[in-house]
Design a protein around this motif. Sequence first.
Motif, mmCIF file in Angstrom:
data_model
loop_
_atom_site.group_PDB
_atom_site.id
_atom_site.type_symbol
_atom_site.label_atom_id
_atom_site.label_comp_id
_atom_site.label_asym_id
_atom_site.label_seq_id
_atom_site.Cartn_x
_atom_site.Cartn_y
_atom_site.Cartn_z
ATOM 1 N N GLU A 101 46.839 41.393 -21.295
ATOM 2 C CA GLU A 101 45.436 41.176 -21.001
ATOM 3 C C GLU A 101 44.683 40.682 -22.232
ATOM 4 O OE1 GLU A 101 44.075 44.785 -19.271
ATOM 5 O OE2 GLU A 101 45.522 44.699 -17.634
ATOM 6 N N LEU A 102 43.708 39.811 -21.979
ATOM 7 C CA LEU A 102 42.957 39.181 -23.045
ATOM 8 C C LEU A 102 41.498 39.627 -23.033
ATOM 9 C CD1 LEU A 102 44.352 35.570 -22.534
ATOM 10 C CD2 LEU A 102 45.287 37.385 -23.950
ATOM 11 N N GLY A 103 41.221 40.796 -22.475
ATOM 12 C CA GLY A 103 39.845 41.254 -22.382
ATOM 13 C C GLY A 103 39.240 40.889 -21.040
ATOM 14 N N LEU A 104 37.912 40.822 -20.988
ATOM 15 C CA LEU A 104 37.209 40.517 -19.755
ATOM 16 C C LEU A 104 36.682 39.087 -19.774
ATOM 17 C CD1 LEU A 104 35.090 43.778 -19.270
ATOM 18 C CD2 LEU A 104 37.310 43.210 -18.248
ATOM 19 N N ALA A 105 36.668 38.479 -18.596
ATOM 20 C CA ALA A 105 36.108 37.135 -18.487
ATOM 21 C C ALA A 105 34.629 37.167 -18.831
ATOM 22 C CB ALA A 105 36.310 36.595 -17.077
ATOM 23 N N ALA A 106 34.203 36.238 -19.687
ATOM 24 C CA ALA A 106 32.800 36.170 -20.097
ATOM 25 C C ALA A 106 32.021 35.206 -19.217
ATOM 26 C CB ALA A 106 32.705 35.730 -21.553
ATOM 27 N N ASP A 107 32.639 34.066 -18.914
ATOM 28 C CA ASP A 107 32.035 33.056 -18.059
ATOM 29 C C ASP A 107 30.620 32.689 -18.468
ATOM 30 O OD1 ASP A 107 33.885 32.006 -16.342
ATOM 31 O OD2 ASP A 107 33.658 33.554 -14.835
ATOM 32 N N VAL A 108 30.521 32.062 -19.617
ATOM 33 C CA VAL A 108 29.260 31.477 -20.052
ATOM 34 C C VAL A 108 29.455 29.969 -20.147
ATOM 35 C CG1 VAL A 108 28.470 33.533 -21.271
ATOM 36 C CG2 VAL A 108 29.876 31.846 -22.480
ATOM 37 N N ASP B 23 41.772 41.717 -11.428
ATOM 38 C CA ASP B 23 41.105 42.452 -10.356
ATOM 39 C C ASP B 23 39.606 42.213 -10.444
ATOM 40 O OD1 ASP B 23 40.160 44.125 -12.465
ATOM 41 O OD2 ASP B 23 41.972 45.353 -12.320
ATOM 42 N N GLY B 24 38.844 43.000 -9.684
ATOM 43 C CA GLY B 24 37.412 42.800 -9.612
ATOM 44 C C GLY B 24 36.654 43.064 -10.890
ATOM 45 N N THR B 25 37.288 43.685 -11.871
ATOM 46 C CA THR B 25 36.613 43.905 -13.150
ATOM 47 C C THR B 25 36.571 42.636 -13.992
ATOM 48 O OG1 THR B 25 38.612 44.526 -14.388
ATOM 49 C CG2 THR B 25 37.475 46.282 -13.163
ATOM 50 N N GLY B 26 37.389 41.637 -13.641
ATOM 51 C CA GLY B 26 37.466 40.416 -14.435
ATOM 52 C C GLY B 26 38.412 40.523 -15.613
ATOM 53 N N ARG B 27 39.304 41.518 -15.596
ATOM 54 C CA ARG B 27 40.304 41.618 -16.667
ATOM 55 C C ARG B 27 41.177 40.369 -16.645
ATOM 56 N NH1 ARG B 27 44.118 45.318 -15.921
ATOM 57 N NH2 ARG B 27 43.595 45.698 -13.724
ATOM 58 N N GLY C 6 38.689 26.235 -7.982
ATOM 59 C CA GLY C 6 38.254 25.552 -9.187
ATOM 60 C C GLY C 6 37.011 26.183 -9.786
ATOM 61 N N ARG C 7 36.425 27.132 -9.076
ATOM 62 C CA ARG C 7 35.213 27.796 -9.545
ATOM 63 C C ARG C 7 35.507 28.726 -10.718
ATOM 64 N NH1 ARG C 7 30.898 28.344 -5.672
ATOM 65 N NH2 ARG C 7 31.328 27.111 -3.798
ATOM 66 N N SER C 8 34.446 29.046 -11.431
ATOM 67 C CA SER C 8 34.550 30.072 -12.466
ATOM 68 C C SER C 8 34.705 31.436 -11.813
ATOM 69 C CB SER C 8 33.285 30.068 -13.333
ATOM 70 O OG SER C 8 32.163 30.504 -12.562
ATOM 71 N N TRP C 9 35.136 32.419 -12.579
ATOM 72 C CA TRP C 9 35.216 33.778 -12.051
ATOM 73 C C TRP C 9 33.830 34.276 -11.675
ATOM 74 C CZ3 TRP C 9 37.315 37.333 -9.473
ATOM 75 C CH2 TRP C 9 36.974 38.672 -9.605
ATOM 76 N N ARG C 10 32.848 33.947 -12.469
ATOM 77 C CA ARG C 10 31.474 34.376 -12.196
ATOM 78 C C ARG C 10 30.998 33.848 -10.848
ATOM 79 N NH1 ARG C 10 26.872 33.821 -16.895
ATOM 80 N NH2 ARG C 10 25.033 34.448 -15.720
ATOM 81 N N SER C 11 31.319 32.619 -10.525
ATOM 82 C CA SER C 11 30.914 32.036 -9.245
ATOM 83 C C SER C 11 31.786 32.518 -8.091
ATOM 84 C CB SER C 11 30.978 30.508 -9.317
ATOM 85 O OG SER C 11 30.079 30.007 -10.288
ATOM 86 N N THR C 12 33.012 32.935 -8.397
ATOM 87 C CA THR C 12 33.942 33.404 -7.376
ATOM 88 C C THR C 12 33.668 34.841 -6.966
ATOM 89 O OG1 THR C 12 35.668 31.928 -8.213
ATOM 90 C CG2 THR C 12 36.409 33.785 -6.892
ATOM 91 N N LEU C 13 33.158 35.643 -7.882
ATOM 92 C CA LEU C 13 33.042 37.089 -7.667
ATOM 93 C C LEU C 13 32.305 37.468 -6.382
ATOM 94 C CD1 LEU C 13 33.731 39.871 -8.713
ATOM 95 C CD2 LEU C 13 31.705 39.774 -10.195
ATOM 96 N N PRO C 14 31.190 36.826 -6.017
ATOM 97 C CA PRO C 14 30.539 37.219 -4.759
ATOM 98 C C PRO C 14 31.450 37.063 -3.535
ATOM 99 C CG PRO C 14 29.057 35.897 -6.089
ATOM 100 C CD PRO C 14 30.392 35.818 -6.748
ATOM 101 N N ALA D 43 32.958 39.863 -1.026
ATOM 102 C CA ALA D 43 32.712 39.735 0.410
ATOM 103 C C ALA D 43 34.002 39.859 1.210
ATOM 104 C CB ALA D 43 32.036 38.394 0.712
ATOM 105 N N LEU D 44 35.104 39.426 0.610
ATOM 106 C CA LEU D 44 36.410 39.498 1.272
ATOM 107 C C LEU D 44 37.135 40.809 0.979
ATOM 108 C CD1 LEU D 44 37.541 35.834 0.566
ATOM 109 C CD2 LEU D 44 36.821 36.778 2.769
ATOM 110 N N ALA D 45 36.458 41.718 0.274
ATOM 111 C CA ALA D 45 37.013 43.043 -0.033
ATOM 112 C C ALA D 45 38.356 42.942 -0.750
ATOM 113 C CB ALA D 45 37.150 43.881 1.243
ATOM 114 N N MET D 46 38.438 42.021 -1.692
ATOM 115 C CA MET D 46 39.682 41.847 -2.431
ATOM 116 C C MET D 46 39.767 42.828 -3.589
ATOM 117 S SD MET D 46 40.317 37.750 -2.409
ATOM 118 C CE MET D 46 40.734 36.953 -0.861
ATOM 119 N N THR D 47 40.999 43.118 -3.993
ATOM 120 C CA THR D 47 41.224 44.049 -5.099
ATOM 121 C C THR D 47 42.224 43.515 -6.112
ATOM 122 O OG1 THR D 47 42.955 45.183 -3.827
ATOM 123 C CG2 THR D 47 40.716 46.077 -3.677
#
Length: 268
Positions: A111-118, A60-64, A30-38, A42-46
Amino acid sequence: MDRAGRISAENLRAVEQARASGAEVMIVTGRSWRSTLPYYRALAMTGPAICYLGALVVADGTGRVLEHLPLEPAAWHPLRRLALAEGLAVTAAVAVPGGADGPAGGDRGRELGLAADVAYATGRADDFNGWEDWNPYTEIDPALDRCASPPTMAAVYGDRSVARVLAAFPDGLPRAQFDLSDHIEGETVLHVWHEAVDKGRALARYCRERGIPPEAVLAVGDAAMDVTMLRFAGIGVAVPGSQPAALAAADWVASPAEAVARALGSRG
């Protein structure tokens, strides 16, 4: 994660073991991508991650962004008007610039661009504790002028504001759902999502498109918002101390490490 937000060494090893066995490992949160990214790092996901309960899927990790399902204008505009008219504490989480102006829930691969998460808030709620913990990057914008389009998710904070919204919209908002499942004393928050946002539905769609049958899925959760995901999976696992709804929906009660070891052991 533990209560301090850390992933234990035991659970890190379990993810590595699952991945080594050939399993695909995915975060559904339920978290945002910004909060999930760390945690993703840490889990070395791709690969993909499902965030905001399924309102956002990143590639992927770029937030596309692969999929985005924000609130409908017919739901957001009345809520915003009420908040501004009565001084309610409301936040708007914007995962994708443009919000509903883009293709909502588009075909995977579009794709809709990159997640902004503001995130923007009318103001802090006087009757809500832990504002900083809930809103680590929320900016105060009293008129919500910077939220140009319907957000991915809205949240109403504090007993007074939540009670007023529920009283004003006793039948809910168009094509939206109210979620009070995170209620903690002193931290009442009402989440407002698109009606189609759901962890189980998002994971089922992903698995269907990948040709993965439910019986090949193990899902781990601890809260009411995880119930549909636990029921979809061939093996639904609730961690010890989970909310009653998650415990009732689960096939197993185990830590992530215990569940992975048991699943891999059953496969020989």
